[in-house]
Design a protein around this motif. Structure first.
Motif, PDB file in Angstrom:
ATOM      1  N   VAL A  61       0.837  -1.202   0.000  1.00 13.47           N
ATOM      2  CA  VAL A  61       0.000   0.000   0.000  1.00 13.47           C
ATOM      3  C   VAL A  61       0.873   1.254   0.000  1.00 13.47           C
ATOM      4  N   SER A  62       1.906   1.258   0.812  1.00 16.22           N
ATOM      5  CA  SER A  62       2.807   2.417   0.883  1.00 16.22           C
ATOM      6  C   SER A  62       3.496   2.657  -0.449  1.00 16.22           C
ATOM      7  N   THR A  63       3.929   1.591  -1.089  1.00 14.37           N
ATOM      8  CA  THR A  63       4.594   1.726  -2.380  1.00 14.37           C
ATOM      9  C   THR A  63       3.636   2.297  -3.426  1.00 14.37           C
ATOM     10  N   ALA A  64       2.404   1.789  -3.436  1.00 18.46           N
ATOM     11  CA  ALA A  64       1.420   2.286  -4.401  1.00 18.46           C
ATOM     12  C   ALA A  64       1.110   3.758  -4.147  1.00 18.46           C
ATOM     13  N   THR A  65       0.945   4.114  -2.892  1.00 21.18           N
ATOM     14  CA  THR A  65       0.655   5.508  -2.542  1.00 21.18           C
ATOM     15  C   THR A  65       1.828   6.403  -2.918  1.00 21.18           C
ATOM     16  N   SER A  66       3.019   5.947  -2.630  1.00 18.96           N
ATOM     17  CA  SER A  66       4.217   6.720  -2.950  1.00 18.96           C
ATOM     18  C   SER A  66       4.328   6.944  -4.458  1.00 18.96           C
ATOM     19  N   THR A  67       4.088   5.915  -5.227  1.00 18.12           N
ATOM     20  CA  THR A  67       4.150   6.034  -6.685  1.00 18.12           C
ATOM     21  C   THR A  67       3.098   7.016  -7.192  1.00 18.12           C
ATOM     22  N   ARG A  68       1.901   6.902  -6.647  1.00 14.54           N
ATOM     23  CA  ARG A  68       0.818   7.801  -7.058  1.00 14.54           C
ATOM     24  C   ARG A  68       1.159   9.242  -6.704  1.00 14.54           C
ATOM     25  N   LEU A  69       1.685   9.463  -5.511  1.00 15.95           N
ATOM     26  CA  LEU A  69       2.043  10.820  -5.102  1.00 15.95           C
ATOM     27  C   LEU A  69       3.199  11.376  -5.933  1.00 15.95           C
ATOM     28  N   LYS A  70       4.151  10.535  -6.279  1.00 13.53           N
ATOM     29  CA  LYS A  70       5.260  10.994  -7.125  1.00 13.53           C
ATOM     30  C   LYS A  70       4.728  11.455  -8.478  1.00 13.53           C
ATOM     31  N   GLY A  71       3.799  10.683  -9.042  1.00 16.55           N
ATOM     32  CA  GLY A  71       3.197  11.066 -10.316  1.00 16.55           C
ATOM     33  C   GLY A  71       2.455  12.391 -10.209  1.00 16.55           C
ATOM     34  N   ARG A  72       1.739  12.543  -9.114  1.00 17.93           N
ATOM     35  CA  ARG A  72       0.990  13.798  -8.898  1.00 17.93           C
ATOM     36  C   ARG A  72       1.943  14.978  -8.744  1.00 17.93           C
ATOM     37  N   VAL A  73       3.033  14.797  -8.026  1.00 16.67           N
ATOM     38  CA  VAL A  73       4.025  15.868  -7.855  1.00 16.67           C
ATOM     39  C   VAL A  73       4.614  16.246  -9.210  1.00 16.67           C
ATOM     40  N   GLU A  74       4.944  15.245 -10.011  1.00 12.88           N
ATOM     41  CA  GLU A  74       5.499  15.538 -11.334  1.00 12.88           C
ATOM     42  C   GLU A  74       4.508  16.330 -12.186  1.00 12.88           C
ATOM     43  N   THR A  75       3.236  15.943 -12.129  1.00 11.58           N
ATOM     44  CA  THR A  75       2.202  16.649 -12.886  1.00 11.58           C
ATOM     45  C   THR A  75       2.092  18.094 -12.419  1.00 11.58           C
ATOM     46  N   LEU A  76       2.065  18.284 -11.123  1.00  9.84           N
ATOM     47  CA  LEU A  76       1.955  19.642 -10.586  1.00  9.84           C
ATOM     48  C   LEU A  76       3.196  20.469 -10.906  1.00  9.84           C
ATOM     49  N   GLN A  77       4.348  19.825 -10.894  1.00 10.79           N
ATOM     50  CA  GLN A  77       5.565  20.563 -11.249  1.00 10.79           C
ATOM     51  C   GLN A  77       5.525  20.998 -12.714  1.00 10.79           C
ATOM     52  N   ARG A  78       5.015  20.126 -13.590  1.00 14.81           N
ATOM     53  CA  ARG A  78       4.879  20.509 -15.003  1.00 14.81           C
ATOM     54  C   ARG A  78       3.893  21.668 -15.148  1.00 14.81           C
ATOM     55  N   GLU A  79       2.764  21.574 -14.423  1.00 12.79           N
ATOM     56  CA  GLU A  79       1.791  22.669 -14.469  1.00 12.79           C
ATOM     57  C   GLU A  79       2.404  23.968 -13.967  1.00 12.79           C
ATOM     58  N   LEU A  80       3.199  23.882 -12.921  1.00 12.05           N
ATOM     59  CA  LEU A  80       3.861  25.057 -12.369  1.00 12.05           C
ATOM     60  C   LEU A  80       4.815  25.668 -13.388  1.00 12.05           C
ATOM     61  N   GLU A  81       5.583  24.821 -14.038  1.00  9.49           N
ATOM     62  CA  GLU A  81       6.507  25.312 -15.055  1.00  9.49           C
ATOM     63  C   GLU A  81       5.746  25.969 -16.208  1.00  9.49           C
ATOM     64  N   ASP A  82       4.615  25.357 -16.593  1.00  3.77           N
ATOM     65  CA  ASP A  82       3.793  25.950 -17.656  1.00  3.77           C
ATOM     66  C   ASP A  82       3.264  27.317 -17.237  1.00  3.77           C
ATOM     67  N   LEU A  83       2.811  27.410 -15.986  1.00  6.35           N
ATOM     68  CA  LEU A  83       2.312  28.699 -15.490  1.00  6.35           C
ATOM     69  C   LEU A  83       3.428  29.744 -15.461  1.00  6.35           C
ATOM     70  N   LYS A  84       4.596  29.316 -15.041  1.00  7.38           N
ATOM     71  CA  LYS A  84       5.726  30.248 -15.023  1.00  7.38           C
ATOM     72  C   LYS A  84       6.048  30.710 -16.442  1.00  7.38           C
TER      73      LYS A  84
END
Length: 152
Positions: A61-84
């Motif tokens: 469960v921890s591994t799955a959650t960690s993977t999901r959160l990493k993907g979400r962070v990457e998505t948000l970082q891309r969105e942030l870069e796009d906004l910048k």
């Protein structure tokens, strides 16, 4: 005279019987002790196996959650870069749209920081879980060795 011999023989045989009974009782006590130890270690083995199963599930469960959160962070970082990039493209000095974009930018940065914090917490939990699983495996191995030794 013959009676004395018979009495002496009887006493000797009685002594042998008492010693044999004492030996038998000692052996029975040792056997009972070993059975109790075996029972104890079998119970510990079962508990450790159940604990290991639970840890593996939690790890999964921890591994799955960690993977999901990493993907979400990457998505948000891309969105942030796009906004910048959009801010730079439209000009940061634009007085009408800049405050709204700044607010969005701050909001996304806050979300990214929050997700990064959650990711760190999950990674730490995962590390603790893995360390505990390793210790449990060592205990499990020891208990298996004791069971083998007991059965021999």
């Amino acid at each position: 005279k013959q009676n004395k011999q018979l009495v002496a023989q009887f006493e000797a045989k009685s002594q042998e019987v008492r010693q044999a009974k004492q030996g038998r009782d000692d052996a029975q006590r040792q056997l009972d002790g070993l059975k109790a130890q075996g029972s104890y270690f079998q119970d510990k083995y079962r508990e450790t196996c159940e604990e290991m199963r639970t840890l593996r599930q939690e790890h999964s469960v921890s591994t799955a959650t960690s993977t999901r959160l990493k993907g979400r962070v990457e998505t948000l970082q891309r969105e942030l870069e796009d906004l910048k990039a959009n801010l730079v493209k439209h000009g940061v000095a634009d007085s009408i749209s800049a405050p709204a974009d700044d607010a969005k930018l701050e909001n996304y940065e806050a979300r990214v920081r929050d997700l990064q914090r959650k990711l760190r917490v999950q990674d730490e939990e995962l590390c603790r879980s893995q360390a505990f699983a390793a210790k449990s495996q060592q205990v499990n191995d020891c208990l298996n060795t004791l069971l083998v030794l007991e059965s021999e």
